[in-house]
Design a protein around this motif. Structure first.
Motif, PDB file in Angstrom:
ATOM      1  N   VAL A  63       0.896  -1.166   0.265  1.00 18.12           N
ATOM      2  CA  VAL A  63       0.062  -0.030  -0.167  1.00 18.12           C
ATOM      3  C   VAL A  63       0.789   1.152   0.004  1.00 18.12           C
ATOM      4  O   VAL A  63       0.546   2.123  -0.837  1.00 18.12           O
ATOM      5  CB  VAL A  63      -1.020  -0.111   1.236  1.00 18.12           C
ATOM      6  CG1 VAL A  63      -1.517   1.624   1.330  1.00 18.12           C
ATOM      7  CG2 VAL A  63      -2.003  -1.095   1.306  1.00 18.12           C
ATOM      8  N   GLY A  66       2.361   2.283  -3.134  1.00 22.37           N
ATOM      9  CA  GLY A  66       1.348   2.657  -4.382  1.00 22.37           C
ATOM     10  C   GLY A  66       0.875   1.335  -5.332  1.00 22.37           C
ATOM     11  O   GLY A  66       0.322   1.668  -6.147  1.00 22.37           O
ATOM     12  N   ASP A  69      -4.002  -1.264  -3.626  1.00 24.24           N
ATOM     13  CA  ASP A  69      -4.931  -0.466  -3.592  1.00 24.24           C
ATOM     14  C   ASP A  69      -5.809  -1.217  -2.108  1.00 24.24           C
ATOM     15  O   ASP A  69      -6.272  -1.645  -2.346  1.00 24.24           O
ATOM     16  CB  ASP A  69      -6.060   0.007  -4.424  1.00 24.24           C
ATOM     17  CG  ASP A  69      -7.223   0.635  -4.140  1.00 24.24           C
ATOM     18  OD1 ASP A  69      -7.232   1.277  -3.150  1.00 24.24           O
ATOM     19  OD2 ASP A  69      -8.134   1.202  -5.037  1.00 24.24           O
ATOM     20  N   ARG A  71      -7.877   0.102  -0.546  1.00 20.98           N
ATOM     21  CA  ARG A  71      -9.312   0.429  -0.425  1.00 20.98           C
ATOM     22  C   ARG A  71     -10.066   0.094  -1.353  1.00 20.98           C
ATOM     23  O   ARG A  71     -11.256   0.542  -1.764  1.00 20.98           O
ATOM     24  CB  ARG A  71      -9.486   1.921  -0.250  1.00 20.98           C
ATOM     25  CG  ARG A  71      -8.761   2.831   0.832  1.00 20.98           C
ATOM     26  CD  ARG A  71      -8.965   4.354   1.159  1.00 20.98           C
ATOM     27  NE  ARG A  71     -10.143   4.304   2.084  1.00 20.98           N
ATOM     28  CZ  ARG A  71     -10.418   4.090   3.279  1.00 20.98           C
ATOM     29  NH1 ARG A  71      -9.200   3.768   4.111  1.00 20.98           N
ATOM     30  NH2 ARG A  71     -11.651   4.236   3.945  1.00 20.98           N
ATOM     31  N   ALA A  72      -9.673  -0.977  -2.323  1.00 17.93           N
ATOM     32  CA  ALA A  72     -10.235  -1.402  -3.558  1.00 17.93           C
ATOM     33  C   ALA A  72     -11.425  -2.282  -2.947  1.00 17.93           C
ATOM     34  O   ALA A  72     -11.658  -2.953  -2.006  1.00 17.93           O
ATOM     35  CB  ALA A  72      -9.378  -2.472  -4.174  1.00 17.93           C
ATOM     36  N   ARG A  90      -6.844  -4.634  -7.608  1.00 16.86           N
ATOM     37  CA  ARG A  90      -5.386  -4.562  -7.036  1.00 16.86           C
ATOM     38  C   ARG A  90      -5.550  -4.550  -5.580  1.00 16.86           C
ATOM     39  O   ARG A  90      -4.875  -4.009  -4.887  1.00 16.86           O
ATOM     40  CB  ARG A  90      -4.594  -3.258  -7.615  1.00 16.86           C
ATOM     41  CG  ARG A  90      -4.531  -3.500  -9.092  1.00 16.86           C
ATOM     42  CD  ARG A  90      -3.763  -2.357  -9.576  1.00 16.86           C
ATOM     43  NE  ARG A  90      -2.356  -2.155  -9.400  1.00 16.86           N
ATOM     44  CZ  ARG A  90      -1.327  -2.622 -10.133  1.00 16.86           C
ATOM     45  NH1 ARG A  90      -1.608  -2.935 -11.294  1.00 16.86           N
ATOM     46  NH2 ARG A  90      -0.045  -2.428  -9.648  1.00 16.86           N
ATOM     47  N   GLY A  91      -6.579  -5.016  -5.111  1.00 19.39           N
ATOM     48  CA  GLY A  91      -6.662  -5.170  -3.392  1.00 19.39           C
ATOM     49  C   GLY A  91      -6.239  -6.501  -3.148  1.00 19.39           C
ATOM     50  O   GLY A  91      -5.476  -7.266  -3.805  1.00 19.39           O
TER      51      GLY A  91
END
Length: 345
Positions: A63, A66, A69, A71-72, A90-91
């Motif tokens: 995370v 970058g 994600d 918060r995906a 991409r979580g």
């Protein structure tokens, strides 16, 4: 409570709270953090240290740099009655599994067989935790995922495959289901990392150095390549996993996942494939008798002195951890506390 100078005993509820706090402090959503925390806690309960709280460092790193994600929101699509797909965005894999699981169970129970493809997920977790709920729902299942290239093919010296784990689950009428999960490499990469952290050598046969020579130094093994288990047999299985969890579902190979990471040390980005079968739909009126035949097979194995089923050791550890808690290295707890304290949330 501290049991010695190097480790501290934590209850499973404390492990789950620790994991949740570290993740949310680093901008991970409550849904993602809760799913990862459940997975990490389950691994610690089963004394699967290579997939326990140690993995939180990788989640946070992914995370922070970058790549992932945190918060995906995974999106489920039913492409055909038997084919389901979750775009993890991409979580992390645990939440993507939780989103897709109810639909997979329903489809398998309706049709007899169904497939769940998870795309664009960071997979850093134990796969048995993905299949055990399916077995508890009465389904037989097979699961697999590729990784980042860390494993050389048999006879080679350069990494091509990830550790490419393969898992299987079988429901049983009484007691716990039969579930196993193993890397197609001689050992999970996390085990070598834990040996390095502890200052311990690794057994011969786990890895080779960058020159292709056998090594007992974990640092040299991590810089070189892990070895497949069973020589050419492990290589063939690793390739099977690579194809089915990569190109077959439109996701990355281990080499592509490694290139995408750009040397940042994130968990592997790629896909996961789970195939679920409903034995009741397959067998119809013969369901009870055939499941009983399976139990006869299990008994013929376990009735032999000195034999245990794959996964039995995990289940014994689970019962012990529920009452006694688990031991976590002080150094790791300090690193996790630092990650929580310096988080971005």
């Amino acid at each position: 409570m501290s049991d010695d100078d190097n480790e501290r005993r934590l209850s499973l509820s404390e492990i789950q709270l620790l994991a949740t706090n570290v993740l949310t402090a680093n901008g991970v959503s409550a849904a993602q953090a809760d799913a990862v925390a459940r997975n990490v806690t389950a691994a610690e309960a089963d004394e699967c240290r290579s997939h326990g709280v140690y993995r939180l460092l990788g989640y946070v790193r992914a995370v922070a740099n970058g790549k992932a994600d945190g918060r995906a929101v995974p999106k489920l699509v039913q492409e055909t009655p038997a084919i389901l797909r979750v775009d993890a965005g991409r979580g992390f894999a645990p939440l993507a599994n939780e989103v897709g699981r109810p639909a997979l169970i329903a489809a398998a129970q309706s049709l007899g067989i169904a497939v769940l493809a998870i795309n664009h997920c960071y997979h850093n977790s134990a796969m048995w935790a993905d299949l055990e709920p399916l077995a508890e729902a009465g389904l037989v299942s097979i699961g697999m995922t590729a990784g980042q290239r860390t494993v050389a093919p048999h006879g080679g010296s350069k990494p091509i495959f990830g550790t490419n784990p393969f898992a299987f689950g079988w429901p049983r009428p009484d007691g716990n289901p039969f579930v196993f999960d193993f890397a197609t490499s001689a050992v999970a990469r996390g085990e070598i990392e834990l040996h390095q952290r502890a200052g311990k050598s690794i057994p011969l046969g786990w890895a080779i150095d960058a020159d292709g020579q056998p090594t007992i130094d974990p640092a040299l093994g991590l810089a070189g390549a892990l070895l497949p288990f069973g020589g050419h047999k492990g290589t063939a299985l690793a390739l099977m996993v690579e194809l089915l969890a990569g190109p077959m579902i439109g996701d990355l190979t281990s080499q592509e996942s490694f290139a995408e990471d750009e040397g940042l040390g994130s968990p592997p980005l790629g896909g996961e494939l789970i195939i679920a079968f409903d034995p009741q739909r397959f067998l119809g009126a013969g369901f009870a008798s055939n499941m009983a035949r399976a139990e006869t097979l299990f008994a013929s194995i376990t009735n032999q002195d000195g034999v245990r089923l794959a996964g039995d050791r995990r289940l014994e550890a689970r019962a012990r951890s529920a009452s006694e808690g688990v031991m976590v290295p002080i150094r790791l707890l300090e690193e996790l506390d630092a990650a929580r304290s310096s988080g971005i949330a």
